[in-house]
Design a protein around this motif. Structure first.
Motif: not given
Length: 335
Positions: A250-259
């Protein structure tokens, strides 16, 4: 002996109301509620003062390193100053505070500004002085809307300025751009909430015509809208799908939703399905269920503005519907 008849003084504009007369309802409204204006101005100054004080406090903190470390640079321990960590805590819910201020404006419009006059009957005095019901309501919508939007626009800029000072420091607990406590207060969505609050307040007032009931109804509707949008905000704009190795970083500022993982047939398996399984290893669990390729759905930092603008558009559409409904109800009840 002749008598002279006084000649009436002519207005500079023939056949139209003078500008002074046109500003009459606005002046009366501002004078009638000048105490509320002073309170609103005090809250504006207080909000600006808090953020400025926090910035000054951080600037005066003794940080030995450029990254904010108060311990020797390059050492095994990193510790930020108390001023910085306190500022992160104070500003983490700034967006929620600004939302509450916007809602208070709607509650004020619903109660003291409109419903109280309808309840007490004092609106008849204004209507008897050549002020139509539509103009009376339009004034009570336009004046608070202009004042609230102007004040909150200043607070948005100040809040963003305060958050900007917290960026780029390691091990920071500063709010992310997508945090529910910060996101609404950093962009135009807050102005959409403010306009919706004013519109819902006016509609509630003309519907129930009781100050306390109108204020309660306004707070309930605004709370429901804010809660609903906050819960479904991540669906207002399509997320970015990443597969393979890209899904695991994940990059800085990413908002994780689903994985999770894709199966050979393209179906999705989600990691949370294996959290309480009998397998100790979640990845082994996913493989046993048919997982082949990792995937992740995220909102990168570049999705900030699309999310802000879509949410603002929804709020403005709701506000327009509420204003239209308020005028229709007023026309039906009072002509």
């Amino acid at each position: 002996m002749s008598t002279s008849t006084p000649t009436p003084r002519k207005s500079g504009v023939t056949g139209t109301a003078s500008p002074v007369a046109g500003r009459g309802p606005v002046r009366v409204l501002l004078r009638l509620h000048r105490t509320a204006l002073w309170v609103a101005g005090g809250l504006l100054v207080l909000g600006i003062g808090i953020v400025v004080a926090l910035r000054v406090w951080m600037a005066s903190a003794k940080e030995l390193c450029s990254d904010g470390d108060i311990t020797p640079c390059g050492g095994p321990v990193y510790q930020s100053s108390y001023a910085r960590t306190s500022t992160e805590v104070f500003l983490s819910e700034g967006g929620t505070v600004l939302l509450v201020l916007a809602a208070l404006a709607g509650v004020f419009v619903a109660g003291p500004l409109i419903a109280r006059e309808l309840e007490s009957g004092t609106f008849r005095l204004a209507w008897a002085q050549s002020v139509s019901p539509a103009r009376w309501l339009a004034t009570r919508l336009a004046v608070p809307a202009a004042l609230v939007v102007s004040g909150l626009a200043v607070l948005i800029a100040v809040y963003r300025w305060g958050l900007w000072a917290l960026r780029g420091f390691p091990y920071s607990s500063a709010p992310h751009w997508y945090d529910s406590g910060a996101f609404p207060g950093t962009g135009p969505a807050l102005l959409g909430y403010a306009l919706l609050a004013v519109a819902v307040g006016a509609l509630s007032a003309v519907l129930v015509r009781r100050a306390l009931l109108a204020m309660s109804l306004t707070a309930l509707v605004l709370g429901a809208v804010a809660f609903g949008l906050g819960k479904r905000r991540y669906r207002l704009w399509p997320g970015e799908l990443r597969e393979g190795a890209a899904a695991q970083t994940y990059a800085h500022g990413d908002w994780p939703l689903e994985n999770g993982m894709f199966t050979a047939s393209g179906d999705r398996l989600y990691w949370q399905d294996c959290l309480f399984s009998r397998w100790d290893n979640a990845q082994a669990c996913m493989r046993d269920r048919g997982g082949v390729t990792p995937f992740a759905e995220v909102h990168p930092a570049s999705h900030y503005w699309p999310l802000q603008l879509v949410e603002t558009g929804i709020l403005l559409a709701l506000a327009a519907l509420a204003v239209l409904a308020a005028f229709r109800v007023l026309r039906r009840l009072h002509g």
